[in-house]
Design a protein around this motif. Sequence first.
Motif, PDB file in Angstrom:
ATOM      1  N   ALA A  52      -1.087  29.400 -12.467  1.00 40.94           N
ATOM      2  CA  ALA A  52      -0.725  28.846 -10.831  1.00 40.94           C
ATOM      3  C   ALA A  52      -0.360  29.482  -9.773  1.00 40.94           C
ATOM      4  N   ALA A  53       0.018  30.898  -9.686  1.00 43.30           N
ATOM      5  CA  ALA A  53      -0.063  31.158  -8.372  1.00 43.30           C
ATOM      6  C   ALA A  53      -0.898  32.619  -8.283  1.00 43.30           C
ATOM      7  N   PRO A  54      -2.115  32.611  -8.093  1.00 40.89           N
ATOM      8  CA  PRO A  54      -2.459  31.906  -6.115  1.00 40.89           C
ATOM      9  C   PRO A  54      -2.618  30.914  -5.899  1.00 40.89           C
ATOM     10  N   GLU A  55      -1.451  30.396  -4.775  1.00 47.18           N
ATOM     11  CA  GLU A  55      -1.686  28.947  -4.345  1.00 47.18           C
ATOM     12  C   GLU A  55      -3.537  29.076  -4.210  1.00 47.18           C
ATOM     13  N   LEU A  56      -4.880  28.128  -4.051  1.00 46.81           N
ATOM     14  CA  LEU A  56      -6.001  27.833  -3.765  1.00 46.81           C
ATOM     15  C   LEU A  56      -5.904  26.578  -2.626  1.00 46.81           C
ATOM     16  N   ARG A  74      -3.708  45.039   5.308  1.00 43.59           N
ATOM     17  CA  ARG A  74      -4.877  45.905   4.315  1.00 43.59           C
ATOM     18  C   ARG A  74      -4.389  44.387   2.988  1.00 43.59           C
ATOM     19  N   ILE A  75      -3.147  44.441   2.703  1.00 43.92           N
ATOM     20  CA  ILE A  75      -3.266  44.123   1.065  1.00 43.92           C
ATOM     21  C   ILE A  75      -3.275  42.766   1.549  1.00 43.92           C
ATOM     22  N   ALA A  76      -3.720  41.904   2.281  1.00 43.76           N
ATOM     23  CA  ALA A  76      -4.423  40.029   2.336  1.00 43.76           C
ATOM     24  C   ALA A  76      -5.644  40.321   1.720  1.00 43.76           C
ATOM     25  N   MET A  77      -6.126  41.706   2.918  1.00 41.03           N
ATOM     26  CA  MET A  77      -7.578  41.934   2.302  1.00 41.03           C
ATOM     27  C   MET A  77      -8.209  41.973   1.259  1.00 41.03           C
ATOM     28  N   LEU A  78      -7.425  43.491   0.774  1.00 43.52           N
ATOM     29  CA  LEU A  78      -7.066  43.640  -1.375  1.00 43.52           C
ATOM     30  C   LEU A  78      -6.963  42.469  -2.365  1.00 43.52           C
ATOM     31  N   HIS A  79      -6.356  41.217  -1.565  1.00 46.26           N
ATOM     32  CA  HIS A  79      -5.936  40.325  -1.563  1.00 46.26           C
ATOM     33  C   HIS A  79      -6.700  39.443  -2.367  1.00 46.26           C
ATOM     34  N   LEU A 124      -8.403  47.651 -11.078  1.00 41.56           N
ATOM     35  CA  LEU A 124      -8.347  47.819  -9.831  1.00 41.56           C
ATOM     36  C   LEU A 124      -7.694  47.959  -8.371  1.00 41.56           C
ATOM     37  N   LEU A 125      -8.008  46.748  -8.396  1.00 43.19           N
ATOM     38  CA  LEU A 125      -7.260  46.047  -7.241  1.00 43.19           C
ATOM     39  C   LEU A 125      -6.071  45.513  -7.345  1.00 43.19           C
ATOM     40  N   ASP A 126      -6.009  44.860  -8.596  1.00 40.28           N
ATOM     41  CA  ASP A 126      -4.583  43.959  -8.400  1.00 40.28           C
ATOM     42  C   ASP A 126      -3.186  45.648  -8.643  1.00 40.28           C
ATOM     43  N   ARG A 127      -3.811  46.778  -9.344  1.00 38.09           N
ATOM     44  CA  ARG A 127      -3.021  47.685  -9.458  1.00 38.09           C
ATOM     45  C   ARG A 127      -2.989  48.489  -7.837  1.00 38.09           C
ATOM     46  N   ARG A 128      -3.635  47.869  -7.163  1.00 38.33           N
ATOM     47  CA  ARG A 128      -3.692  48.859  -6.055  1.00 38.33           C
ATOM     48  C   ARG A 128      -2.616  48.388  -4.993  1.00 38.33           C
ATOM     49  N   LEU A 129      -3.200  46.914  -5.310  1.00 43.28           N
ATOM     50  CA  LEU A 129      -1.598  45.383  -4.680  1.00 43.28           C
ATOM     51  C   LEU A 129      -0.134  45.946  -5.083  1.00 43.28           C
ATOM     52  N   ARG A 130      -0.374  46.354  -6.138  1.00 42.50           N
ATOM     53  CA  ARG A 130       1.457  46.474  -6.602  1.00 42.50           C
ATOM     54  C   ARG A 130       1.711  48.057  -6.201  1.00 42.50           C
ATOM     55  N   ALA A 131       0.510  48.946  -6.137  1.00 42.72           N
ATOM     56  CA  ALA A 131       1.046  49.775  -5.380  1.00 42.72           C
ATOM     57  C   ALA A 131       1.600  50.527  -4.107  1.00 42.72           C
ATOM     58  N   GLY A 137      -1.588  37.249  -6.600  1.00 40.99           N
ATOM     59  CA  GLY A 137      -1.118  36.021  -6.615  1.00 40.99           C
ATOM     60  C   GLY A 137       0.281  35.435  -5.616  1.00 40.99           C
ATOM     61  N   ALA A 138       0.216  36.496  -5.007  1.00 38.00           N
ATOM     62  CA  ALA A 138       1.487  36.686  -4.180  1.00 38.00           C
ATOM     63  C   ALA A 138       1.147  35.788  -2.609  1.00 38.00           C
ATOM     64  N   LEU A 139      -0.296  35.830  -2.332  1.00 39.65           N
ATOM     65  CA  LEU A 139      -0.891  35.380  -1.473  1.00 39.65           C
ATOM     66  C   LEU A 139      -1.801  33.914  -1.720  1.00 39.65           C
ATOM     67  N   PRO A 140      -1.648  32.807  -1.465  1.00 40.88           N
ATOM     68  CA  PRO A 140      -2.941  32.300  -1.116  1.00 40.88           C
ATOM     69  C   PRO A 140      -4.393  32.626  -1.072  1.00 40.88           C
ATOM     70  N   ALA A 141      -5.250  31.931  -2.215  1.00 42.07           N
ATOM     71  CA  ALA A 141      -6.677  32.164  -2.572  1.00 42.07           C
ATOM     72  C   ALA A 141      -7.565  31.520  -1.900  1.00 42.07           C
TER      73      ALA A 141
END
Length: 263
Positions: A52-56, A74-79, A124-131, A137-141
């Motif tokens: 259901a997330a991220p919102e598309l 940077r978070i937006a780019m990684l997401h 790897l990217l999701d782990r980095r986002l959490r760090a 899923g925290a941002l739209p995509a």
Amino acid sequence: MTSLGEAARAALLTPDPPAKRRAARALARAWRRGELDHRCDITMPDQPAWPAAPELLLPSQMPRRRKGGSERGRIAMLHALAHIEFVAIDLAVDLVGRFGGQFPRAFVDDWLGVAADEAMHFALLDRRLRALGSHYGALPAHAGLWEAAAATSDDALARLAIVPMVLEARGLDVTPATVERFRAVGDEASTKILSRIYKDEIRHVRAGTVWFGWMCDERGFNAVETWQSIVKSRFRGDLKPPFNDSARRDAGLTQEYYAVVAS
């Protein structure tokens, strides 16, 4: 014994991101161990199962990413990159499940390896986002990433021409500059991840180019002319420079393919 098609369909219909990642890697392991019949005689879903997330959102609805090296930017780019890698899992699995029966076993070897790579990249990217205090899923995509798969569901040659040889090849053009932006602000953890992804994507584009050439040979087609014809008729966007000619060349995608169709 379970067929390759059945196992691919099950992975595509797994919505939870960590579970889909595990399913793709398990699919690759099962194939390597000889646990799957080389049969792709089951219908693939028109649309994979996603969370259901991220919102598309449509491209025109996506918020503009801030330039610069702020943590928020940077978070937006990684997401955004994590979403690309998440959808890329399904793109690779669908390619195998939909068209794998038309190719020798080595094709399945290559593309299930790609699926496992994409699953690892996503992790790897999701782990980095959490760090960094966020998560996938925290941002739209972007909602349009599956469009190329839907538009080429009828022909393996068209799928290879558009997905790895156009869309993934574009990643080779833009990723080095992204890596440098992260390096410039001292984000070495993200820099290492993106550099790893870049190296792997060269191999993925090469797999697309090799198997596109193989099928052209099987059908008696000229590979370069056929690719150009498919891009002109099937790809909605434009091929715009600058191109990373050296990385494309390493992937077998030489200038003779794209120079005459670039806008």
